[in-house]
Scaffold this active site. Sequence first.
Site, mmCIF file in Angstrom:
data_model
loop_
_atom_site.group_PDB
_atom_site.id
_atom_site.type_symbol
_atom_site.label_atom_id
_atom_site.label_comp_id
_atom_site.label_asym_id
_atom_site.label_seq_id
_atom_site.Cartn_x
_atom_site.Cartn_y
_atom_site.Cartn_z
ATOM 1 N N HIS A 35 38.385 38.745 46.752
ATOM 2 C CA HIS A 35 39.260 39.242 45.610
ATOM 3 C C HIS A 35 40.420 38.062 45.146
ATOM 4 O O HIS A 35 40.532 37.179 45.776
ATOM 5 C CB HIS A 35 39.939 40.529 45.580
ATOM 6 C CG HIS A 35 40.712 40.589 46.837
ATOM 7 N ND1 HIS A 35 42.036 40.172 46.868
ATOM 8 C CD2 HIS A 35 40.358 41.071 48.212
ATOM 9 C CE1 HIS A 35 42.673 40.372 48.133
ATOM 10 N NE2 HIS A 35 41.692 40.914 48.832
ATOM 11 N N ALA A 36 40.996 38.225 43.953
ATOM 12 C CA ALA A 36 41.836 37.155 43.625
ATOM 13 C C ALA A 36 43.021 37.305 44.410
ATOM 14 O O ALA A 36 43.257 38.539 45.048
ATOM 15 C CB ALA A 36 42.313 37.522 42.144
ATOM 16 N N GLY A 38 36.817 25.633 45.220
ATOM 17 C CA GLY A 38 36.782 26.260 44.107
ATOM 18 C C GLY A 38 37.447 25.615 42.891
ATOM 19 O O GLY A 38 37.558 24.042 42.874
ATOM 20 N N GLY A 39 38.393 26.036 42.202
ATOM 21 C CA GLY A 39 38.757 25.427 40.733
ATOM 22 C C GLY A 39 40.138 24.936 41.071
ATOM 23 O O GLY A 39 41.004 25.295 42.037
ATOM 24 N N ASP A 40 41.051 24.720 39.851
ATOM 25 C CA ASP A 40 42.706 24.601 39.962
ATOM 26 C C ASP A 40 43.109 25.747 40.067
ATOM 27 O O ASP A 40 44.264 25.920 40.727
ATOM 28 C CB ASP A 40 42.835 24.091 38.681
ATOM 29 C CG ASP A 40 42.325 22.539 38.308
ATOM 30 O OD1 ASP A 40 42.100 21.749 39.359
ATOM 31 O OD2 ASP A 40 42.009 22.239 37.156
ATOM 32 N N THR A 81 36.215 34.315 49.818
ATOM 33 C CA THR A 81 37.474 35.262 49.282
ATOM 34 C C THR A 81 36.705 36.611 48.661
ATOM 35 O O THR A 81 35.502 36.299 48.014
ATOM 36 C CB THR A 81 38.465 34.585 48.405
ATOM 37 O OG1 THR A 81 37.616 34.109 47.281
ATOM 38 C CG2 THR A 81 39.223 33.623 49.169
ATOM 39 N N GLY A 128 47.011 27.242 34.480
ATOM 40 C CA GLY A 128 46.166 28.227 34.077
ATOM 41 C C GLY A 128 46.354 29.624 34.169
ATOM 42 O O GLY A 128 45.657 30.582 34.183
ATOM 43 N N ARG A 173 34.053 29.738 28.097
ATOM 44 C CA ARG A 173 35.242 30.364 27.312
ATOM 45 C C ARG A 173 36.366 29.459 26.740
ATOM 46 O O ARG A 173 36.982 29.587 25.607
ATOM 47 C CB ARG A 173 35.887 31.375 28.291
ATOM 48 C CG ARG A 173 36.632 30.934 29.483
ATOM 49 C CD ARG A 173 36.986 32.079 30.417
ATOM 50 N NE ARG A 173 37.976 31.661 31.366
ATOM 51 C CZ ARG A 173 37.403 31.092 32.587
ATOM 52 N NH1 ARG A 173 36.037 30.890 32.764
ATOM 53 N NH2 ARG A 173 38.063 30.922 33.598
HETATM 54 N N1 LIG Z 1 36.508 36.447 45.441
HETATM 55 C C1 LIG Z 1 37.335 36.467 44.091
HETATM 56 N N2 LIG Z 1 36.947 37.226 42.980
HETATM 57 C C2 LIG Z 1 37.768 36.967 41.950
HETATM 58 N N3 LIG Z 1 38.720 36.218 41.701
HETATM 59 C C3 LIG Z 1 38.835 35.231 42.645
HETATM 60 C C4 LIG Z 1 38.143 35.382 44.118
HETATM 61 N N4 LIG Z 1 38.817 34.481 44.724
HETATM 62 C C5 LIG Z 1 39.693 33.800 43.879
HETATM 63 N N5 LIG Z 1 39.769 34.361 42.902
HETATM 64 C C6 LIG Z 1 40.635 33.968 41.902
HETATM 65 O O1 LIG Z 1 40.044 33.330 40.672
HETATM 66 C C7 LIG Z 1 41.013 32.571 40.115
HETATM 67 C C8 LIG Z 1 40.028 31.030 39.437
HETATM 68 O O2 LIG Z 1 39.327 30.476 40.525
HETATM 69 P P1 LIG Z 1 39.081 29.176 40.266
HETATM 70 O O3 LIG Z 1 39.955 28.129 39.882
HETATM 71 O O4 LIG Z 1 38.511 28.973 41.827
HETATM 72 O O5 LIG Z 1 37.850 28.871 39.469
HETATM 73 P P2 LIG Z 1 37.548 28.528 37.952
HETATM 74 O O6 LIG Z 1 36.357 29.067 37.404
HETATM 75 O O7 LIG Z 1 37.761 27.036 37.738
HETATM 76 O O8 LIG Z 1 38.732 29.261 37.043
HETATM 77 P P3 LIG Z 1 39.696 28.611 36.182
HETATM 78 O O9 LIG Z 1 39.331 27.752 35.489
HETATM 79 O O10 LIG Z 1 40.273 30.047 35.765
HETATM 80 O O11 LIG Z 1 40.842 28.081 37.089
HETATM 81 C C9 LIG Z 1 41.863 31.932 40.707
HETATM 82 O O12 LIG Z 1 43.435 32.677 40.189
HETATM 83 C C10 LIG Z 1 42.063 32.880 42.283
HETATM 84 O O13 LIG Z 1 42.877 33.832 42.631
#
Ligand SMILES: Nc1ncnc2c1ncn2[C@@H]1O[C@H](COP(=O)(O)OP(=O)(O)OP(=O)(O)O)[C@@H](O)[C@H]1O
Length: 558
Positions: A185-186, A209-211, A183, A522, A324
């Site tokens: 971007h979000a 990825g994460g949740d 990906t 989240g 964080r």
């Molecule tokens: N390439 C990207 N750049 C920035 N944000 C992205 C990208 N791909 C996905 N995202 C967004 O990043 C957010 C968090 O992603 P993810 O859950 O995989 O990681 P995380 O570190 O566990 O974050 P969180 O703890 O907030 O869930 C998702 O809501 C997703 O939409």
Amino acid sequence: MLLQEFSVLEKQPTLLSSQLFYRNSVADLTLNRVMLFWKRVDMSRRHARSFLCVSKDAKNTFLLLNDIIVARETEEGGQKNKQGGKKEKVPLHSYGFTVSYADRTKHHRWRCKALMFHCKDKSQCQQWVQTINDQLSLLCSRPKRLLVYINPYSGKRLGKRIYEQRVAPLFAQASISTDVIVTKHANHARDHLETEADVEQYDGVVCVGGDGMFSEIIHSLLYRTQRVSGVDHHQYDQDLVPCDLRVGIIPAGSTDCICYATTGTNDPVTSALHIVLGDSQPIDVSSVHHNNTFLRYSTSLLGYGFYGDMLMDSERKRWMGPARYDLSGVKMFLNHHYYKGTVSFLPAEGNLEFPKDKMGCRSPCHICKTSVNRLSLSGDQVCEMAKEKSDREMSDDGAWHVIRGTFLAINAVCISCACPRSPGGLSPSAHLADGTMDLILVHRASRLDFLRHLIRHTNKDDQFNLSFVEVHRVRQFRFAPEQSDVTSEAELSECSRKIGTAQVGSAPTGPGTSHSSWSCDGEILPQAAIQVSVHCQLVKLFARGIEWGSSSTHSHCL
Ligand SMILES: Nc1ncnc2c1ncn2[C@@H]1O[C@H](COP(=O)(O)OP(=O)(O)OP(=O)(O)O)[C@@H](O)[C@H]1O
């Protein structure tokens, strides 16, 4: 496996049986429709040892077909056992084949292991490989083609590396073809799934990825499913159509609680093996509405007060990475905000278990199994169910419980929300797929008492056994803050449109005001007044639920 169970399986019709070499001795190897099993032949006494003999090497006397990944011929003279690294002495035969399988290790982790058998000639070797793989190809739940989304910025930003080094080789070994999208971007995955992806050609979607990433993907899949089925998800009491495609989670995020609560670990290899073996675990999903406007789906935590404020604060500290959450948690604990409001809920009457029972959801879970399995229902059955549901609600009208109070936290969870830091999770006995959610109300209490409650999430003490905490298993609930939302309908639909991008800071709630905000898996919700309804088994994951025990002896030896 119990001896009786083994005896039943052993009696299945034999597909192939030969005397081969296994670990430098002769063994009778047999394949039937459910398992591959072997016994060593004691050449000197000319009789086969019984399965129950106390052999030093009693381990792995059988493999269930379900746990086998693939069989492959080994190259001539290539008798090197990749796992052990040791060369096996093969005095008589240089033809061999390996059987790769998923082995359960400690703490619910699975590993790919391989067994090697040696044959007297090449044709025997080929016959074994062919017959085993033919049987595996009959296991139609195994995916052949997957669409993979990798969020390169999840957690410690290791998603791409984890996928390439630990997951892709397993998919290749199992001959699973993949289309991989990193990906940019979000909401990239969301947009791609909604507009470009030809989902019909895939057997599942994998998110690395994460949740948050998981949530993005299931939102797209559920939107799409409802749209194709003509279902309007804005109607609060609408029965939603379950999603056909299974979703796999390769954990690479900050918490990975969906993965942890459905596999018992946050280990990428374990998750990859669940995908390869085609496991299937339905989970409940709750829909969150505000005045008949759909806001979001939730599969893990819907939290108001402490967790809502913590998320709001942590979003401003994204640059810090997973740390964080710790910092914001400490800050919110010190702030000690509490909020007035009214919670109404419809208890899950008729359920056999309750949050305080400590029975937990263990695979195979009879509670989840006996819940209505919507995934196997026909269209007529869904209509019938909708009618039953509305009849039940009419008669249940008086069954709504109403609690007006001052709350430090209101948490509603569809699953336990277990994670490595809190192995039991927010509600250790929550079921994955029984059509209910656990509603946890933490009433106003001193800081010290609240700390005791929080600490109990990390040890074996009961976090619910405190006078200011109550927990209910519910099918629906509503919350109204003391001062109800003043958001206009126009603002509301605008928020709803933008909701996928979580308009942090645009929400009319937050610490320091009379109401908090909801953290929905989240993402921050713009409204404090919400209605929530649980939908039984709306999404399927490539997982098996948490199994009892986790030792390899569980399935491979007698
Ligand atoms: N390439 C990207 N750049 C920035 N944000 C992205 C990208 N791909 C996905 N995202 C967004 O990043 C957010 C968090 O992603 P993810 O859950 O995989 O990681 P995380 O570190 O566990 O974050 P969180 O703890 O907030 O869930 C998702 O809501 C997703 O939409």
